[in-house]
Motif scaffolding. Sequence first.
Motif, PDB file in Angstrom:
ATOM      1  N   MET A 241     -11.656 -12.744 -32.595  1.00  0.00           N
ATOM      2  CA  MET A 241     -12.390 -13.750 -33.368  1.00  0.00           C
ATOM      3  C   MET A 241     -13.220 -14.643 -32.452  1.00  0.00           C
ATOM      4  SD  MET A 241     -12.169 -17.303 -33.944  1.00  0.00           S
ATOM      5  CE  MET A 241     -10.445 -17.728 -33.683  1.00  0.00           C
ATOM      6  N   LEU A 242     -12.627 -15.067 -31.340  1.00  0.00           N
ATOM      7  CA  LEU A 242     -13.337 -15.958 -30.428  1.00  0.00           C
ATOM      8  C   LEU A 242     -14.556 -15.258 -29.820  1.00  0.00           C
ATOM      9  CD1 LEU A 242     -10.281 -17.679 -28.743  1.00  0.00           C
ATOM     10  CD2 LEU A 242     -12.023 -18.804 -30.151  1.00  0.00           C
ATOM     11  N   ARG A 243     -14.414 -14.002 -29.447  1.00  0.00           N
ATOM     12  CA  ARG A 243     -15.563 -13.285 -28.887  1.00  0.00           C
ATOM     13  C   ARG A 243     -16.667 -13.124 -29.929  1.00  0.00           C
ATOM     14  NH1 ARG A 243     -11.394 -10.336 -26.540  1.00  0.00           N
ATOM     15  NH2 ARG A 243     -11.639  -8.650 -28.075  1.00  0.00           N
ATOM     16  N   ARG A 244     -16.295 -12.872 -31.169  1.00  0.00           N
ATOM     17  CA  ARG A 244     -17.294 -12.812 -32.238  1.00  0.00           C
ATOM     18  C   ARG A 244     -18.049 -14.142 -32.344  1.00  0.00           C
ATOM     19  NH1 ARG A 244     -15.722  -9.202 -37.091  1.00  0.00           N
ATOM     20  NH2 ARG A 244     -14.170  -7.767 -36.259  1.00  0.00           N
ATOM     21  N   ALA A 245     -17.331 -15.225 -32.021  1.00  0.00           N
ATOM     22  CA  ALA A 245     -17.926 -16.560 -32.107  1.00  0.00           C
ATOM     23  C   ALA A 245     -18.646 -16.961 -30.825  1.00  0.00           C
ATOM     24  CB  ALA A 245     -16.834 -17.581 -32.423  1.00  0.00           C
ATOM     25  N   GLY A 246     -18.678 -16.071 -29.840  1.00  0.00           N
ATOM     26  CA  GLY A 246     -19.391 -16.371 -28.608  1.00  0.00           C
ATOM     27  C   GLY A 246     -18.564 -17.060 -27.543  1.00  0.00           C
ATOM     28  N   VAL A 247     -17.235 -17.065 -27.703  1.00  0.00           N
ATOM     29  CA  VAL A 247     -16.345 -17.672 -26.721  1.00  0.00           C
ATOM     30  C   VAL A 247     -15.688 -16.551 -25.922  1.00  0.00           C
ATOM     31  CG1 VAL A 247     -14.344 -19.160 -26.345  1.00  0.00           C
ATOM     32  CG2 VAL A 247     -15.918 -19.632 -28.235  1.00  0.00           C
ATOM     33  N   ASP A 248     -15.845 -16.554 -24.615  1.00  0.00           N
ATOM     34  CA  ASP A 248     -15.370 -15.470 -23.757  1.00  0.00           C
ATOM     35  C   ASP A 248     -13.857 -15.566 -23.592  1.00  0.00           C
ATOM     36  OD1 ASP A 248     -15.247 -13.346 -22.055  1.00  0.00           O
ATOM     37  OD2 ASP A 248     -16.034 -14.408 -20.309  1.00  0.00           O
ATOM     38  N   ALA A 249     -13.124 -14.818 -24.398  1.00  0.00           N
ATOM     39  CA  ALA A 249     -11.666 -14.839 -24.371  1.00  0.00           C
ATOM     40  C   ALA A 249     -11.146 -13.416 -24.249  1.00  0.00           C
ATOM     41  CB  ALA A 249     -11.118 -15.493 -25.636  1.00  0.00           C
ATOM     42  N   ASP A 250     -10.204 -13.221 -23.345  1.00  0.00           N
ATOM     43  CA  ASP A 250      -9.612 -11.908 -23.090  1.00  0.00           C
ATOM     44  C   ASP A 250      -8.097 -12.080 -23.150  1.00  0.00           C
ATOM     45  OD1 ASP A 250      -8.516  -9.598 -21.984  1.00  0.00           O
ATOM     46  OD2 ASP A 250     -10.111  -9.366 -20.500  1.00  0.00           O
ATOM     47  N   PRO A 251      -7.388 -11.307 -23.977  1.00  0.00           N
ATOM     48  CA  PRO A 251      -5.941 -11.491 -24.078  1.00  0.00           C
ATOM     49  C   PRO A 251      -5.212 -11.260 -22.760  1.00  0.00           C
ATOM     50  CG  PRO A 251      -6.643  -9.496 -25.226  1.00  0.00           C
ATOM     51  CD  PRO A 251      -7.876 -10.250 -24.893  1.00  0.00           C
ATOM     52  N   ALA A 252      -5.844 -10.559 -21.834  1.00  0.00           N
ATOM     53  CA  ALA A 252      -5.216 -10.327 -20.532  1.00  0.00           C
ATOM     54  C   ALA A 252      -5.345 -11.524 -19.592  1.00  0.00           C
ATOM     55  CB  ALA A 252      -5.830  -9.092 -19.875  1.00  0.00           C
ATOM     56  N   ASP A 253      -6.171 -12.503 -19.954  1.00  0.00           N
ATOM     57  CA  ASP A 253      -6.411 -13.650 -19.068  1.00  0.00           C
ATOM     58  C   ASP A 253      -6.461 -14.940 -19.878  1.00  0.00           C
ATOM     59  OD1 ASP A 253      -7.073 -15.368 -17.042  1.00  0.00           O
ATOM     60  OD2 ASP A 253      -8.842 -14.270 -16.358  1.00  0.00           O
ATOM     61  N   PRO A 254      -5.294 -15.413 -20.357  1.00  0.00           N
ATOM     62  CA  PRO A 254      -5.288 -16.627 -21.192  1.00  0.00           C
ATOM     63  C   PRO A 254      -5.760 -17.869 -20.453  1.00  0.00           C
ATOM     64  CG  PRO A 254      -3.050 -15.940 -20.652  1.00  0.00           C
ATOM     65  CD  PRO A 254      -3.952 -14.829 -20.212  1.00  0.00           C
ATOM     66  N   ARG A 255      -5.588 -17.906 -19.142  1.00  0.00           N
ATOM     67  CA  ARG A 255      -6.052 -19.087 -18.400  1.00  0.00           C
ATOM     68  C   ARG A 255      -7.577 -19.199 -18.476  1.00  0.00           C
ATOM     69  NH1 ARG A 255      -3.541 -20.482 -12.654  1.00  0.00           N
ATOM     70  NH2 ARG A 255      -1.846 -20.881 -14.136  1.00  0.00           N
ATOM     71  N   ALA A 256      -8.261 -18.087 -18.273  1.00  0.00           N
ATOM     72  CA  ALA A 256      -9.720 -18.109 -18.408  1.00  0.00           C
ATOM     73  C   ALA A 256     -10.115 -18.390 -19.850  1.00  0.00           C
ATOM     74  CB  ALA A 256     -10.310 -16.777 -17.946  1.00  0.00           C
ATOM     75  N   GLY A 257      -9.351 -17.870 -20.797  1.00  0.00           N
ATOM     76  CA  GLY A 257      -9.630 -18.151 -22.200  1.00  0.00           C
ATOM     77  C   GLY A 257      -9.501 -19.623 -22.519  1.00  0.00           C
TER      78      GLY A 257
END
Length: 322
Positions: A241-257
């Motif tokens: 959902m976040l990537r669809r919204a333009g927010v760079d989120a990866d379940p493998a890297d919650p800190r970067a998310g």
Amino acid sequence: MAPALLFPLQPAHPEVVVPFAELVASGTAGRLWLGQSVMAESHQTIAYLAGRGIKVASGLGVTLMPLRHPLEAAAQARGLAVLTGRPVVAGYGAATPELVKALRGAPYERPATAAAGYARALRDILDGRIPQHSCESYAAGGGGLPPMRHAPVEVGLGVLRPGMARKAGAVADVAVTWMTPPAYLRDTLVPALAEGAAGRDAPPRVAAVVHVALAGAGRDPRRLAEAGAGHHLRAPHYTDMLRRAGVDADPADPRAGAAALVEAGVYVYGTAPEVAERLRGYREAGVDEIVLNPAGVMRTEGYKAALADAEQILDALAGTDD
């Protein structure tokens, strides 16, 4: 509608929820929300509060469909409306495929369709009808409840993506969103809800759960965001959902998310007036009920600090409404 307040953790005892409920009872917030809990269970926590004389409007945002048959869900939600004498939002989500499989033996083949069927059955039962449709979550003719007087109960569905929004638009009273950016609500979810509601009097109203924290000495918003949202940032459906919204989120890297949430303003951080101003963007995006989620502060600094943040933000929001 007045902003609302979420108690964001699974409480070890309902006593810890009391100060949050008292803040709602004071009129500062319009509703107390709780999520799924396998510790002090959420329905029972709200009943405990009512037994202490703290009778407030409540929301379940969200509990998990596979844990309850719709008949039991309707009885529980209606019971809260009787005990509190206040409106209840009974919100449900389809849960992860892994949990559904563990509980049912197999995941839902079509989770959005199953959720819509569940919500339709729940609404029928609450309205005194015996549902006549069958789906993965309900078999036709599964029974009803005897009539009784109670405060209003709205049926909610958790909504993250447009497919679920269209299904919820057709059957739900409330769409409950979580960690959804305002622009994504405005441009994607609210139109999908309206599309699904074609033929109804109105689409579901939108209750958006929003992570918030006040700026302060020693506070790092990225750390707060990871503490408060890390579990969801590891979940593929939330990060999709976040990537669809333009927010760079990866379940493998919650800190970067978490850092991306802060940068995008989805984790709303700042002074009380700044947070209130940013929350106005949710109103402008079509949100009817903003639900403050102080999870980051609660996990890092405790209940009192989270409550203090919430109280200041609610006061600032009241000031913007004057």
